[in-house]
Design a protein around this motif. Sequence first.
Motif, PDB file in Angstrom:
ATOM      1  N   ARG A 226       0.787  -1.213   0.032  1.00 39.08           N
ATOM      2  CA  ARG A 226      -0.070   0.004   0.098  1.00 39.08           C
ATOM      3  C   ARG A 226       0.853   1.125   0.079  1.00 39.08           C
ATOM      4  O   ARG A 226       0.707   2.289  -0.748  1.00 39.08           O
TER       5      ARG A 226
ATOM      6  N   TRP B 142      -0.555   5.075  -1.357  1.00 33.93           N
ATOM      7  CA  TRP B 142      -2.024   4.806  -0.973  1.00 33.93           C
ATOM      8  C   TRP B 142      -2.290   5.151   0.576  1.00 33.93           C
ATOM      9  O   TRP B 142      -1.662   4.641   1.242  1.00 33.93           O
TER      10      TRP B 142
ATOM     11  N   LEU C 236      -7.034   2.396  -0.226  1.00 28.02           N
ATOM     12  CA  LEU C 236      -7.083   0.724  -0.524  1.00 28.02           C
ATOM     13  C   LEU C 236      -8.362   0.184   0.166  1.00 28.02           C
ATOM     14  O   LEU C 236      -8.617  -0.762  -0.810  1.00 28.02           O
TER      15      LEU C 236
ATOM     16  N   LEU D 229      -4.370  -4.580  -4.777  1.00 28.86           N
ATOM     17  CA  LEU D 229      -2.993  -4.382  -4.860  1.00 28.86           C
ATOM     18  C   LEU D 229      -2.150  -4.818  -6.194  1.00 28.86           C
ATOM     19  O   LEU D 229      -1.270  -4.485  -6.603  1.00 28.86           O
TER      20      LEU D 229
END
Length: 201
Positions: free
Chosen positions: A20, A25, A30, A63
């Motif tokens: 992440r 992010w 996320l 992801l």
Amino acid sequence: MDRSAESLSRAIGMRVNQERKGRGWTLDQLAELAGVSRRMLVNVEQGGVNPSIGTLLRLSDALGVGLPALVEPPALRAVKVVRAGEGAVLWTGPSGGRGILVAGTESPDVVELWDWTLAPGERHESEAHSDGTRELLQVLEGSLTVLIESEGHELNTGDALTFRSDVPHSYVNPFALPTRFTLAVFEPGVGAGHRAENTNA
């Protein structure tokens, strides 16, 4: 959680956090992309929860790394050996059944290899995977019923099944003896949708 489950949860949490942050992010970004609550994501990253396979799949797809990448450290070698007992136990049934991810490939076209056992009366329900996902399984011991949407398929030792798993499905052992089966999951283009969205942003 036992010690091995605790260790796995911590490793997953560190990997999710690393992936992440590597993308720049926030937790909220996320969580929204993966369709999980912010609270669940915080718990996953802190290693304080043993997330369901469904939650892990949503995070891995968001992801763009594939489920195997979340449960093991990045490998620089072309060959990886997983010894007996070293697979990631990602599901435990109420009567001792287990879903173990024993091997997997990297994205974008992810292949997962699982070793499953279901005790008598146990059932594992799986939500629909991403579009185009396929599964192949073979019963090694006992008998198994696979429900794909509302259609049931009864399999005995040695029987195999191939199906689209981008619909809800379940593995059920309604029989008096334990069952064991091996399962391969092919998930093409993991993360491609999110990569495209980010490119067009």
